[in-house]
Design an enzyme around this catalytic site. Structure first.
Site: not given
Lengths: 275, 432
Positions: B49-52, B107, B112, B118, B187, B189
């Site tokens: 995953t993006c974190n592990r 996490s 989360e 995942q 906005g 952004g």
């Protein structure tokens, strides 16, 4: 049969409501979500039982159960729980249900303490369908106005939590502000309609039965004051004269005032009637 | 236990390293097929995953730490030094870690929910590619179960823990259902888009977008299926919206008390202003107007902190649930060590039964044939169930695999075939 209707069934319902109240504190936790559903089902079951009991008792007595303070209290309890169950069907009331539940328990216990049996033949005026309908409509209307006060109180609590950024248990476990507002407005409108019909029926009775005029007129004054107050409240809400939070506060105050007027009016009426 | 893992996560590595180590689905497939070709690996599964980035392996013999780091380096491209920061887990610690990952305890954002999906994806990928074995299958299926169990029995995933999700929570507490609510997005952004994404997920479908650069407002309005409004928002635009989200880079407030007061006169009902900009886009007094709620980034921080604290309190309950599941898994594993022997025993006896029934079939009358088959099956079932019970008991209670080895030898029809494999497995288990 009399014992079953006046003692056994009300006592069993009282136990049922107490059990649900005891368990209602937990349902907002994740582990309690299934329990919440089963509690709502149990609540609906009790609503069916209390409704059937009220109809059964009316048939047994051959008059609506509004003849004694005990019967009045039981009828209000029935109105409170039927109204709450209907509201729950429309909007999940979550922890707010604790308030009507506690109210039903207090009302039912008081009704049992006061005694549901008249112990004598019912007075002619109370067997009269016009009077009985007037009383029943008034009780239902008053219950709804009281309900609007409770929802108003809910709005005020949630408003304060949101304004003060104190995200406590009530913040998470109350219905949304919009739902509370909707419930308050619906209760107020429905209550106002019922009380208006009830007052109209009282005026009709006054015109048709001059014999009871002395008792009825003295009872009518506080009730007309109440009706005028509720009408003003309803109009303010309907035409948005006040901001939502102010309306909630006024609803709560009117409910409190109404309780006071009812106590004065009803107790005075029955005292004079049975004297 | 033939289970081990090596991995990197937010505790061991910087975001740059984690970004580099993250594998695309294609790379995961290639790595799985490559790993399974290794002589010492029976099953492989990758959770990226993006974190592990974690490699779960079921080897015949445990790899050395160096070998595991080589595996990590080879497939993720991290340097030798970065691989040294990786954690290496074996046996029950691997199971415990996997269950904690699945439950969201490991996490970065405690509790989360995405990680459970995942973990599921990682399992299905390995399963579909045929690279997971029975141990990995069981561990991951149980991990998915644990993830669900923890979330439904604790409040570990309750409450918003990011500014964007907290803003949705506040909006829901005020408006209930968000569908049919009108939202003015001031906005265009990244922050505004993220908040809009969360609100859209919450059910909002009526949008107006305004921004200093019109082209950006048009892009966001297109994405949301909304309209473009003038910048700064007019009083009419402000009166139109039930919910106003501001996230501009303006130095001066875009929304003034006076404008909002004028707008309030043109509308009925509650209005919520979510000011996600730093410095703020709205004047402080707006929240004092009747039926108006004003929330700034600082206010959300309080909600986020409160929710995180509540989640931390729930973590202990989650750990207890996980501990129970780890013990159950260990018990299953102990029993399962003799599974190949049991399978061999059942197959051999069934083969013999069929042969014998066929041989003696002519001696019985046609009408008795069915009875003979039933009798033979019943006899075999009784014999095998007794033996299986004893094999499992010896493995589970006494950690004794000698009986399993003896049975494997005793019932082998072909000593050079399956027997070797079964005995090798039992020896591997004993070596652990």
């Amino acid at each position: 049969m009399s014992g079953l209707l006046t003692t056994v069934l009300p006592l069993m319902m009282l136990i049922g409501f107490s059990v649900i109240l005891g368990m209602w504190n937990a349902p907002c936790h994740p582990e309690g979500r299934k329990r919440y559903t089963s509690l709502v089902l149990s609540g609906n079951f009790l609503a069916a039982i209390i409704g059937l009991w009220w109809v059964g008792y009316s048939l047994f007595q051959r008059a609506l159960p509004v003849a004694t303070p005990g019967q009045l209290l039981a009828t209000v309890a029935t109105c409170v729980w039927l109204g709450t169950s209907y509201a729950e069907y429309r909007v999940s009331q979550r922890k707010l249900t604790i308030i009507p539940l506690a109210a039903v328990i207090v009302l039912m216990a008081s009704a049992l303490a006061a005694g549901l049996n008249t112990g004598q033949d019912l007075p002619e005026n109370l067997v009269n369908p016009r009077a009985a309908i007037h009383i029943a409509l008034s009780l239902a209307g008053i219950t709804l106005i009281l309900g609007s006060g409770v929802y108003g109180a809910g709005e005020i609590i949630l408003h304060r939590q949101i304004k003060s950024r104190s995200f406590g248990q009530w913040f998470h476990d109350m219905p949304s502000m919009s739902d509370l507002n909707r419930l308050r407005r619906v209760s107020l409108t429905a209550g106002w309609i019922l009380i208006t019909i009830s007052i109209a029926s009282a005026l009709g009775t006054l015109w048709l039965m001059p014999a009871s005029r002395e008792v009825t007129v003295s009872h009518l004054h506080p009730m007309l004051t109440l009706w005028a107050t509720i009408t003003a409240l309803w109009a303010a809400d309907r035409f948005h004269w006040l901001a939502q939070q102010k309306m909630a506060l006024v609803s709560l105050l009117v409910s409190a005032l109404m309780v006071l007027l009812i106590i004065v009016s009803v107790i005075g009426f029955f005292t004079r009637f049975f004297a | 236990m033939r289970l081990e893992a090596i991995g990197l996560n937010h505790r061991t590595s910087s975001i740059d390293v984690r970004d580099r180590a993250a594998l695309t689905p294609e790379k995961v497939n290639l790595a799985l097929h490559d790993l399974i070709l290794s002589e010492n690996i029976e099953g492989a599964l990758i959770l990226s995953t993006c974190n592990r980035s974690e490699f779960y392996l079921s080897p015949y013999h445990h790899h050395s730490e160096e070998d595991l780091r080589c595996i990590l380096q080879k497939y993720t491209g991290v340097t030798e030094e970065e691989a040294c920061d990786a954690y290496i887990l074996r046996d029950e610690k691997t199971v415990s870690h996997l269950f904690r990952v699945s439950a969201g305890i490991d996490s970065q954002m405690l509790g989360e929910v995405q990680i459970l999906a995942q973990v599921k994806n990682a399992y299905y990928t390995a399963h579909d590619e045929g690279t997971s074995n029975s141990v990995l299958n069981k561990a991951f299926l149980r991990a998915i179960e644990v993830g669900k169990n923890v979330r439904s029995n604790t409040e570990i995933s309750r409450g918003a823990v990011s500014v964007a999700s907290a803003s949705v929570k506040i909006a829901e507490r005020i408006f209930g259902e968000l569908s049919n609510r009108r939202v003015l997005l001031v906005g265009a952004g990244q922050t505004a888009r993220l908040a809009a994404k969360h609100l859209a997920t919450g059910g909002v479908d009526r949008w107006r977008v305004c921004n200093r650069t019109l082209a950006n407002a048009e892009v966001v309005a297109d994405l949301l299926g909304g309209e473009v409004a003038s910048y700064p928002p007019s009083v009419d635009e402000l009166a139109w919206a039930d919910l106003i989200v501001t996230a501009t880079a303006a130095i001066e407030p875009v929304l003034t008390v006076e404008n909002m007061r004028t707008a309030k006169k043109k509308r009925k009902g509650i209005q919520l202003l979510l000011d996600l900009a730093v410095p703020r886009d709205s004047e402080p007094g707006i929240g004092d107007l009747p039926d108006t709620y004003q929330y700034t980034v600082d206010d959300f921080q309080d909600l986020v902190k409160a929710n995180l604290k509540a989640r931390e309190n729930e973590a202990e309950r989650a750990e207890n649930i996980i501990e129970g599941h780890v013990s159950e898994f260990a018990e299953w594993y102990q029993e399962n060590r003799v599974a190949p022997t049991i399978k061999q025993l059942q197959e051999t006896l069934e083969e013999l039964r069929i042969l014998e029934v066929k041989q003696y079939a002519k001696r019985f009358h046609d009408t008795d044939q069915e009875q003979v088959v039933l009798f033979s099956k019943s006899l075999i079932r009784k014999v095998t169930s007794l033996m299986i019970a004893n094999l499992k008991r010896a493995s589970l209670e006494e950690n004794d695999l000698s009986m399993a080895k003896a049975v494997a030898r005793a019932v082998s029809l072909n000593p050079n075939g399956d027997l070797t494999d079964v005995l090798k497995r039992l020896d591997d288990e004993l070596s652990h």
